[in-house]
Scaffold this motif. Structure first.
Motif, PDB file in Angstrom:
ATOM      1  N   ASP A  50       0.869  -1.173   0.000  1.00 52.52           N
ATOM      2  CA  ASP A  50       0.000   0.000   0.000  1.00 52.52           C
ATOM      3  C   ASP A  50       0.908   1.224   0.000  1.00 52.52           C
ATOM      4  OD1 ASP A  50      -1.775   2.071   0.413  1.00 52.52           O
ATOM      5  OD2 ASP A  50      -2.810   1.092   2.083  1.00 52.52           O
ATOM      6  N   MET A  51       0.880   1.969  -1.086  1.00 53.79           N
ATOM      7  CA  MET A  51       1.759   3.126  -1.265  1.00 53.79           C
ATOM      8  C   MET A  51       1.160   4.386  -0.650  1.00 53.79           C
ATOM      9  SD  MET A  51       4.369   1.861  -2.803  1.00 53.79           S
ATOM     10  CE  MET A  51       5.232   3.290  -3.430  1.00 53.79           C
ATOM     11  N   LYS A  52       0.610   4.283   0.536  1.00 54.14           N
ATOM     12  CA  LYS A  52      -0.087   5.395   1.178  1.00 54.14           C
ATOM     13  C   LYS A  52       0.825   6.530   1.613  1.00 54.14           C
ATOM     14  CE  LYS A  52      -0.047   2.900   5.504  1.00 54.14           C
ATOM     15  NZ  LYS A  52      -0.825   2.101   6.398  1.00 54.14           N
ATOM     16  N   ASP A  53       2.126   6.295   1.667  1.00 56.28           N
ATOM     17  CA  ASP A  53       3.052   7.317   2.158  1.00 56.28           C
ATOM     18  C   ASP A  53       3.953   7.908   1.072  1.00 56.28           C
ATOM     19  OD1 ASP A  53       2.172   7.021   4.813  1.00 56.28           O
ATOM     20  OD2 ASP A  53       3.456   5.268   5.054  1.00 56.28           O
ATOM     21  N   ARG A  54       3.691   7.597  -0.206  1.00 49.56           N
ATOM     22  CA  ARG A  54       4.547   8.089  -1.303  1.00 49.56           C
ATOM     23  C   ARG A  54       6.014   7.713  -1.079  1.00 49.56           C
ATOM     24  NH1 ARG A  54       2.172  12.995  -4.099  1.00 49.56           N
ATOM     25  NH2 ARG A  54       0.203  13.335  -3.072  1.00 49.56           N
ATOM     26  N   CYS A  55       6.230   6.593  -0.471  1.00 53.69           N
ATOM     27  CA  CYS A  55       7.564   6.180  -0.066  1.00 53.69           C
ATOM     28  C   CYS A  55       7.958   4.908  -0.823  1.00 53.69           C
ATOM     29  CB  CYS A  55       7.550   5.941   1.442  1.00 53.69           C
ATOM     30  SG  CYS A  55       9.120   5.480   2.119  1.00 53.69           S
ATOM     31  N   ILE A  56       9.114   4.931  -1.487  1.00 44.53           N
ATOM     32  CA  ILE A  56       9.553   3.804  -2.299  1.00 44.53           C
ATOM     33  C   ILE A  56      10.377   2.782  -1.498  1.00 44.53           C
ATOM     34  CG2 ILE A  56      11.750   4.737  -3.158  1.00 44.53           C
ATOM     35  CD1 ILE A  56       9.080   3.096  -5.333  1.00 44.53           C
ATOM     36  N   GLU A  57      10.796   3.146  -0.301  1.00 45.88           N
ATOM     37  CA  GLU A  57      11.663   2.272   0.488  1.00 45.88           C
ATOM     38  C   GLU A  57      11.078   0.879   0.747  1.00 45.88           C
ATOM     39  OE1 GLU A  57      11.363   5.532   1.105  1.00 45.88           O
ATOM     40  OE2 GLU A  57      13.423   6.206   0.804  1.00 45.88           O
ATOM     41  N   PRO A  58       9.774   0.756   1.032  1.00 49.15           N
ATOM     42  CA  PRO A  58       9.244  -0.601   1.221  1.00 49.15           C
ATOM     43  C   PRO A  58       9.393  -1.482  -0.023  1.00 49.15           C
ATOM     44  CG  PRO A  58       7.706   1.008   2.111  1.00 49.15           C
ATOM     45  CD  PRO A  58       8.763   1.773   1.359  1.00 49.15           C
ATOM     46  N   GLN A  82       6.640   6.249 -11.104  1.00 48.54           N
ATOM     47  CA  GLN A  82       7.485   5.725 -12.175  1.00 48.54           C
ATOM     48  C   GLN A  82       8.906   6.273 -12.045  1.00 48.54           C
ATOM     49  OE1 GLN A  82       4.450   6.988 -12.464  1.00 48.54           O
ATOM     50  NE2 GLN A  82       3.186   5.644 -13.724  1.00 48.54           N
ATOM     51  N   GLU A  83       9.021   7.547 -11.754  1.00 47.99           N
ATOM     52  CA  GLU A  83      10.334   8.167 -11.600  1.00 47.99           C
ATOM     53  C   GLU A  83      11.089   7.571 -10.406  1.00 47.99           C
ATOM     54  OE1 GLU A  83      12.274  12.624 -11.403  1.00 47.99           O
ATOM     55  OE2 GLU A  83      10.223  12.368 -12.104  1.00 47.99           O
ATOM     56  N   LEU A  84      10.381   7.370  -9.289  1.00 45.23           N
ATOM     57  CA  LEU A  84      11.014   6.771  -8.111  1.00 45.23           C
ATOM     58  C   LEU A  84      11.488   5.347  -8.398  1.00 45.23           C
ATOM     59  CD1 LEU A  84       8.609   8.013  -5.295  1.00 45.23           C
ATOM     60  CD2 LEU A  84      10.947   8.813  -5.759  1.00 45.23           C
ATOM     61  N   LEU A  85      10.658   4.582  -9.110  1.00 47.41           N
ATOM     62  CA  LEU A  85      11.045   3.206  -9.453  1.00 47.41           C
ATOM     63  C   LEU A  85      12.262   3.189 -10.376  1.00 47.41           C
ATOM     64  CD1 LEU A  85       7.488   1.699  -9.918  1.00 47.41           C
ATOM     65  CD2 LEU A  85       9.140   1.047  -8.143  1.00 47.41           C
ATOM     66  N   GLU A  86      12.289   4.094 -11.350  1.00 47.40           N
ATOM     67  CA  GLU A  86      13.450   4.172 -12.241  1.00 47.40           C
ATOM     68  C   GLU A  86      14.702   4.534 -11.465  1.00 47.40           C
ATOM     69  OE1 GLU A  86      12.987   6.432 -15.843  1.00 47.40           O
ATOM     70  OE2 GLU A  86      11.397   5.104 -16.552  1.00 47.40           O
ATOM     71  N   ASP A  87      14.593   5.510 -10.565  1.00 49.62           N
ATOM     72  CA  ASP A  87      15.744   5.908  -9.748  1.00 49.62           C
ATOM     73  C   ASP A  87      16.259   4.745  -8.901  1.00 49.62           C
ATOM     74  OD1 ASP A  87      15.600   8.459 -10.806  1.00 49.62           O
ATOM     75  OD2 ASP A  87      14.669   9.351  -9.017  1.00 49.62           O
ATOM     76  N   GLY A  94       3.788  -0.457 -17.436  1.00 51.56           N
ATOM     77  CA  GLY A  94       3.235   0.812 -17.880  1.00 51.56           C
ATOM     78  C   GLY A  94       4.258   1.729 -18.514  1.00 51.56           C
ATOM     79  N   SER A  95       3.819   2.952 -18.720  1.00 44.62           N
ATOM     80  CA  SER A  95       4.638   3.964 -19.381  1.00 44.62           C
ATOM     81  C   SER A  95       5.636   4.579 -18.415  1.00 44.62           C
ATOM     82  CB  SER A  95       3.738   5.073 -19.935  1.00 44.62           C
ATOM     83  OG  SER A  95       2.832   4.544 -20.875  1.00 44.62           O
ATOM     84  N   GLY A  96       6.631   5.252 -18.984  1.00 41.34           N
ATOM     85  CA  GLY A  96       7.635   5.939 -18.196  1.00 41.34           C
ATOM     86  C   GLY A  96       7.107   7.233 -17.601  1.00 41.34           C
ATOM     87  N   PRO A  97       7.963   7.933 -16.842  1.00 38.46           N
ATOM     88  CA  PRO A  97       7.524   9.158 -16.161  1.00 38.46           C
ATOM     89  C   PRO A  97       6.974  10.231 -17.089  1.00 38.46           C
ATOM     90  CG  PRO A  97       9.631   8.442 -15.277  1.00 38.46           C
ATOM     91  CD  PRO A  97       9.334   7.579 -16.464  1.00 38.46           C
ATOM     92  N   LEU A  98       7.671  10.532 -18.182  1.00 39.52           N
ATOM     93  CA  LEU A  98       7.225  11.611 -19.062  1.00 39.52           C
ATOM     94  C   LEU A  98       5.900  11.269 -19.737  1.00 39.52           C
ATOM     95  CD1 LEU A  98       7.588  14.358 -20.343  1.00 39.52           C
ATOM     96  CD2 LEU A  98       9.008  13.266 -22.101  1.00 39.52           C
ATOM     97  N   ALA A  99       5.804  10.073 -20.297  1.00 38.91           N
ATOM     98  CA  ALA A  99       4.554   9.666 -20.951  1.00 38.91           C
ATOM     99  C   ALA A  99       3.403   9.635 -19.950  1.00 38.91           C
ATOM    100  CB  ALA A  99       4.720   8.300 -21.605  1.00 38.91           C
ATOM    101  N   SER A 100       3.684   9.232 -18.724  1.00 38.92           N
ATOM    102  CA  SER A 100       2.645   9.213 -17.698  1.00 38.92           C
ATOM    103  C   SER A 100       2.181  10.623 -17.357  1.00 38.92           C
ATOM    104  CB  SER A 100       3.161   8.516 -16.432  1.00 38.92           C
ATOM    105  OG  SER A 100       3.441   7.165 -16.702  1.00 38.92           O
TER     106      SER A 100
END
Length: 129
Positions: A50-58, A82-87, A94-100
């Motif tokens: 659940d991405m409720k915290d905008r946090c990619i660490e989990p 998408q940008e966080l996952l790429e980083d 799905g699409s990348g950050p810009l297309a999204s």
């Protein structure tokens, strides 16, 4: 996802990202559960987050083979996650950050269609003011 099954991984691990922070949170939770169930029946090892915290660490902590984005609206379809996952170097659906970002903005999308010669009905932009 099928590519992971065919790539020699014994049991690919997929992190299903769902919930999130948008007004569409409840729909996303249902979508995420349905996706997780379908992936499990296809032989994947699945973790739901659940991405409720905008946090990619989990997601990073799980070190999945890929992330399936079942998030809707802000932070799910607008390029942020998408940008966080790429980083983090985590492949995702799905699409990348810009297309999204472009796809999330209907006016920018419409202008891109017209510029590319994609037939599209005429439109006008209405402002709340």
């Amino acid at each position: 996802m099928q590519k992971l099954l065919n790539a020699g991984h014994t049991t690919p691990h997929i992190a299903v990202l769902m919930g999130g922070v948008s007004a569409e949170r409840n729909v996303s939770l249902k979508s995420g559960q349905a996706v997780a169930h379908a992936l499990k029946t296809k032989g994947f090892r699945v973790s739901v987050i659940d991405m409720k915290d905008r946090c990619i660490e989990p997601v990073e902590a799980l070190n999945p083979d890929a992330a399936f984005i079942a998030l809707h609206g802000e932070f799910g379809e607008d390029g942020q996650v998408q940008e966080l996952l790429e980083d983090a170097g985590i492949p995702y659906t799905g699409s990348g950050p810009l297309a999204s970002r472009i796809g999330m903005d209907k006016v920018i999308s419409k202008r891109a269609y017209l510029k590319s010669g994609v037939p599209t009905p005429s439109y006008s932009v209405c402002y709340r003011d």
